[in-house]
Design an enzyme around this catalytic site. Structure first.
Site, PDB file in Angstrom:
ATOM      1  N   CYS A  56       0.855  -1.185   0.000  1.00  0.00           N
ATOM      2  CA  CYS A  56       0.000   0.000   0.000  1.00  0.00           C
ATOM      3  C   CYS A  56       0.896   1.242   0.000  1.00  0.00           C
ATOM      4  CB  CYS A  56      -0.906  -0.008   1.228  1.00  0.00           C
ATOM      5  SG  CYS A  56      -1.867   1.514   1.418  1.00  0.00           S
ATOM      6  N   ASP A  63      -0.374  -5.981   0.180  1.00  0.00           N
ATOM      7  CA  ASP A  63      -1.611  -6.334  -0.521  1.00  0.00           C
ATOM      8  C   ASP A  63      -1.346  -7.631  -1.268  1.00  0.00           C
ATOM      9  OD1 ASP A  63      -3.310  -4.137   0.136  1.00  0.00           O
ATOM     10  OD2 ASP A  63      -2.174  -2.883  -1.251  1.00  0.00           O
TER      11      ASP A  63
END
Length: 165
Positions: A56, A63
């Site tokens: 992120c 992620d």
């Protein structure tokens, strides 16, 4: 006795070598292509990468996703090991999920110039929210061929959804 096709492989650098994991981030230079031996026969290639990770850009949290690239090759196809190395280049790359999906589409279409390409970013839920990003592009071709390609893609999407892929 082993037989061999006439596929051109002399120019490929990644296949058959120790896998380098790039620290510099994603780049079209990581992708390799080989000539499509069937450019007059439209067909769809689907590549799923279920081990995708990135970071992120705000929190630095990881992620996770399955990235699916589907395309109709024109003159070139992507070499699968170089695709894997390209996907691993996102591991320490900070970017939003929407940007990642569209970057992959841009890089694939730049490298391959396919007749059609779609990238599906199927991101794992984080913070209770699941995000799926779909981006696609058709190559400009004559109207009759464009319609035939759109029909083929439409049928592919219907058929593909039926199998849950």
């Amino acid at each position: 006795m082993t037989t061999r096709s006439t596929d051109q492989t002399e120019h490929l650098r990644a296949l058959g070598q120790k896998t380098p994991y790039p620290a510099a981030g994603p780049s079209t230079d990581l992708l390799e292509a080989f000539p499509n031996r069937f450019p007059d026969r439209p067909y769809i290639v689907s590549i799923a990468f279920p081990e995708f990770t990135s970071l992120c850009p705000v929190t630095g949290q990881p992620d996770f996703a399955t990235i699916v690239v589907e395309y109709i090759p024109d003159q070139f196809c992507v070499e699968s090991k170089s695709f894997k190395v390209y996907m691993f280049a996102f591991r320490d790359h900070q970017s939003f999920m929407e940007t990642i999906t569209n970057t992959i589409l841009d890089d694939m279409t730049t490298k391959l110039q396919p007749l059609w390409c779609r990238v599906k970013g199927l991101f794992t839920p984080r913070g209770g929210t699941q995000l799926h990003v779909f981006a696609e592009r058709f190559k400009e071709v004559e109207p009759a061929r464009a319609q035939a390609l759109r029909d083929m893609v439409s049928e592919w999407k219907r058929e593909n959804n039926r199998h849950g892929a």
